[in-house]
Write a protein that holds these residues in place. Structure first.
Motif, PDB file in Angstrom:
ATOM      1  N   ALA A  91      64.727 -63.269  74.791  1.00 15.05           N
ATOM      2  CA  ALA A  91      64.967 -63.906  73.494  1.00 15.05           C
ATOM      3  C   ALA A  91      64.362 -63.081  72.359  1.00 15.05           C
ATOM      4  O   ALA A  91      64.952 -62.946  71.282  1.00 15.05           O
ATOM      5  CB  ALA A  91      64.384 -65.316  73.491  1.00 15.05           C
ATOM      6  N   LEU A  92      63.189 -62.521  72.601  1.00 13.68           N
ATOM      7  CA  LEU A  92      62.527 -61.723  71.574  1.00 13.68           C
ATOM      8  C   LEU A  92      63.329 -60.464  71.241  1.00 13.68           C
ATOM      9  O   LEU A  92      63.528 -60.121  70.070  1.00 13.68           O
ATOM     10  CB  LEU A  92      61.125 -61.355  72.051  1.00 13.68           C
ATOM     11  CG  LEU A  92      60.223 -60.639  71.038  1.00 13.68           C
ATOM     12  CD1 LEU A  92      59.929 -61.534  69.852  1.00 13.68           C
ATOM     13  CD2 LEU A  92      58.932 -60.186  71.708  1.00 13.68           C
ATOM     14  N   LEU A  93      63.801 -59.773  72.278  1.00 10.44           N
ATOM     15  CA  LEU A  93      64.585 -58.557  72.053  1.00 10.44           C
ATOM     16  C   LEU A  93      65.932 -58.877  71.405  1.00 10.44           C
ATOM     17  O   LEU A  93      66.459 -58.073  70.620  1.00 10.44           O
ATOM     18  CB  LEU A  93      64.779 -57.807  73.365  1.00 10.44           C
ATOM     19  CG  LEU A  93      63.507 -57.159  73.936  1.00 10.44           C
ATOM     20  CD1 LEU A  93      63.769 -56.572  75.311  1.00 10.44           C
ATOM     21  CD2 LEU A  93      62.967 -56.083  72.994  1.00 10.44           C
ATOM     22  N   ALA A  94      66.496 -60.043  71.716  1.00 10.53           N
ATOM     23  CA  ALA A  94      67.740 -60.455  71.058  1.00 10.53           C
ATOM     24  C   ALA A  94      67.488 -60.638  69.564  1.00 10.53           C
ATOM     25  O   ALA A  94      68.322 -60.265  68.730  1.00 10.53           O
ATOM     26  CB  ALA A  94      68.269 -61.747  71.677  1.00 10.53           C
ATOM     27  N   GLY A  95      66.317 -61.199  69.224  1.00 10.66           N
ATOM     28  CA  GLY A  95      65.969 -61.337  67.819  1.00 10.66           C
ATOM     29  C   GLY A  95      65.790 -59.993  67.135  1.00 10.66           C
ATOM     30  O   GLY A  95      66.182 -59.810  65.979  1.00 10.66           O
TER      31      GLY A  95
END
Length: 202
Positions: A91-95
């Motif tokens: 989720a963090l890398l998607a952000g």
């Protein structure tokens, strides 16, 4: 006098500044001081633009995305992600791949990652996460490519369980550029890219 005659006459009278008294417009006397209590609410307040709120620094325990700020310095911005590894890292890398928010763009923040890039967590072995890069039509080069790698590594290692990152492209191992420009296939750490968090010397 008809309205058709009255309006031109009134306009002409207003334009003749020296003849205001003859038009029936009072010239007034000496300036008078108005008590603050007699001023309608809000008129005595400054009307300048409201200052933009200062950015909220990320909490120490909050995962962070790293964005490009002034002088190409990478600055952290907190993201609220849920779940445990690898879901929170995904989720963090998607952000990060989505780029800065509207508020962050107003701060002047940007990203070195190319449009359309997809960052996927394909493996976590111990404290090393493998991140696959896909989807981008254009790959940055030079310092911009090193900044893009730094963004990924610093963002991923802001998750407490991750201390190193190995990069692949569409599943194939890649040699990533270090800040010096040297290429390496070894796992990358936050210490490798610490220089991106400070402005370069003049």
């Amino acid at each position: 006098m008809s309205r058709a005659v009255l309006l031109p006459a009134l306009v002409a009278c207003l334009l003749a500044g020296a003849a205001l008294a003859g038009c029936g417009v009072p010239t007034g006397g000496a300036p008078a001081t108005i008590a603050p209590s007699d001023v309608p609410y809000g008129l005595a307040s400054p009307t300048g633009p409201s200052p933009s709120p200062a950015p909220t620094p990320p909490r120490a325990d909050q995962p962070q995305v790293f964005l490009v700020g002034a002088d190409d310095v990478l600055v952290p911005r907190g993201r609220d992600v849920e779940g445990t590894l690898p879901d929170d890292l995904t989720a963090l890398l998607a952000g990060l791949a989505e780029g800065p928010t509207a508020a962050e763009r107003e701060e002047g923040l940007s990203t070195a990652l190319p449009p359309g890039v997809v960052l996927s967590v394909t493996d976590v072995a111990g404290a090393t996460a493998t991140v696959d890069l896909g989807g981008a039509a254009e790959v940055p080069s030079g310092r911009e490519s090193r900044a893009a790698v730094a963004q990924i590594v610093l963002t991923a290692t802001s998750v407490p369980e991750v201390t190193a990152v190995r990069l692949t492209a569409d599943g194939a191992p890649v040699e990533a550029p270090l800040p010096s420009g040297e290429l390496t296939s070894e796992p990358l750490t936050a210490a490798d890219y610490a220089g991106f968090r400070t402005a370069p010397p003049d």
